[in-house]
Scaffold this active site. Sequence first.
Site, short mmCIF file in Angstrom:
data_model
loop_
_atom_site.label_atom_id
_atom_site.label_comp_id
_atom_site.label_asym_id
_atom_site.label_seq_id
_atom_site.Cartn_x
_atom_site.Cartn_y
_atom_site.Cartn_z
N LEU A 32 0.82 -1.22 0.00
CA LEU A 32 0.00 0.00 0.00
C LEU A 32 0.84 1.26 0.00
O LEU A 32 1.90 1.32 0.62
CB LEU A 32 -0.92 -0.01 1.23
CG LEU A 32 -1.87 -1.21 1.32
CD1 LEU A 32 -2.72 -1.11 2.59
CD2 LEU A 32 -2.77 -1.32 0.08
N HIS A 36 -3.37 4.35 -2.43
CA HIS A 36 -4.38 3.48 -1.80
C HIS A 36 -5.04 4.18 -0.61
O HIS A 36 -6.25 4.09 -0.41
CB HIS A 36 -3.73 2.19 -1.26
CG HIS A 36 -3.19 1.28 -2.32
ND1 HIS A 36 -1.86 1.01 -2.46
CD2 HIS A 36 -3.82 0.55 -3.28
CE1 HIS A 36 -1.68 0.15 -3.45
NE2 HIS A 36 -2.85 -0.14 -3.97
N GLN A 60 -4.74 -12.37 -13.05
CA GLN A 60 -4.69 -11.16 -13.88
C GLN A 60 -3.28 -10.83 -14.36
O GLN A 60 -3.05 -9.82 -15.00
CB GLN A 60 -5.32 -9.96 -13.15
CG GLN A 60 -4.52 -9.44 -11.96
CD GLN A 60 -5.28 -8.34 -11.22
OE1 GLN A 60 -6.23 -8.63 -10.49
NE2 GLN A 60 -4.87 -7.10 -11.41
N ARG A 190 4.31 -1.07 -7.93
CA ARG A 190 5.46 -1.47 -8.74
C ARG A 190 6.64 -0.50 -8.58
O ARG A 190 7.78 -0.88 -8.82
CB ARG A 190 5.08 -1.49 -10.22
CG ARG A 190 4.21 -2.65 -10.61
CD ARG A 190 4.18 -2.78 -12.12
NE ARG A 190 3.65 -4.07 -12.50
CZ ARG A 190 2.37 -4.32 -12.70
NH1 ARG A 190 1.51 -3.36 -12.56
NH2 ARG A 190 1.96 -5.53 -13.03
O1 PAF Z 1 -5.96 -2.40 -9.32
C1 PAF Z 1 -5.63 -3.40 -8.64
O2 PAF Z 1 -4.85 -3.32 -7.68
C2 PAF Z 1 -6.20 -4.76 -9.00
O3 PAF Z 1 -6.40 -4.87 -10.37
C3 PAF Z 1 -7.50 -5.09 -8.23
C4 PAF Z 1 -8.61 -4.11 -8.57
C5 PAF Z 1 -7.23 -5.05 -6.73
C6 PAF Z 1 -7.98 -6.49 -8.60
O4 PAF Z 1 -7.02 -7.46 -8.26
#
Ligand code: PAF
Length: 284
Positions: A32, A36, A60, A190
């Site tokens: 975070l 966030h 993903q 990142r």
């Molecule tokens: O944006 C992100 O961090 C991710 O794509 C999410 C929305 C938490 C889904 O894993």
Amino acid sequence: MVFQTHKNLSTHIESLKNENLKIGFVPTMGALHAGHISLMKEAAKSNDILVVSIFVNPTQFENANDLNKYPRTVENDTRLIYEHFGETQVVIYTPNVKDIYGDNAVAKSYRYDGLEHVMEGANRPGHFDGVGTILEFLFLKTQPDYAYFGEKDFQQLQIVKKLVEKLQLPIKIIGCPIKRESHGLAMSSRNERLSPNARKEAAFIIESLGKAKAYFNNHSINQTISMVQNLYHENQNLELEYFTIASEETLVPVKRKYRKHTYRAFIVAHIEGVRLIDNMRLSQ
Ligand code: PAF
């Protein structure tokens, strides 16, 4: 309260719902940062309960290396949330892969009316199926009234709006402005993988977007794209993956300007092997 299983989480959420408490949800992959926290502040301000999920969603990631290198700092993240928001009105969900996917971590398939075919969808095959799969699961378990997403991932934001529309979920999706580091780099988990020097160099991304915005006022779309591509040809540190100008609503890359359309520039560039994404509205 921290929950590691969706079963326990659901039981708790049901009890909150029975008390008619309004739930604001911020899904995250952890590591975070202030971006966030700004989403959580919005959620905490407008709801009775803040629910945060921390889960690095494997389905993903189309690139195993990227998934392996994704920072995982759940204990720090939990501490940070409590420091900012206390414990009483906060629910944190930190599942493992098995709790979400059982023994089979595969994504379902989603159609988002074409929003999934461009930019990140075209460059990261399967990415938005993975995002849809995890968000459908999380939305059903957390039952939020509102869910908060950053505009850094602008395409994701539009896709999530489409997802709740298609699934007919009674959730309002709120987009929040991009938070930036002092040099202008869009905040991202990142960024932790970048050296201090690369963080500074990566400010070139927001600078190039600013130049594109100014140039776009009195140049064509193609001229603006060429100008930005040239900027990156001359830059030794950053490698441009794509720069696109698209309609904000449909996300379809455009070749000509039409009046009354709102355009946005989308960019992905790499530095030190880290993939960085950003965007900026070009017209009002
Ligand atoms: O944006 C992100 O961090 C991710 O794509 C999410 C929305 C938490 C889904 O894993």
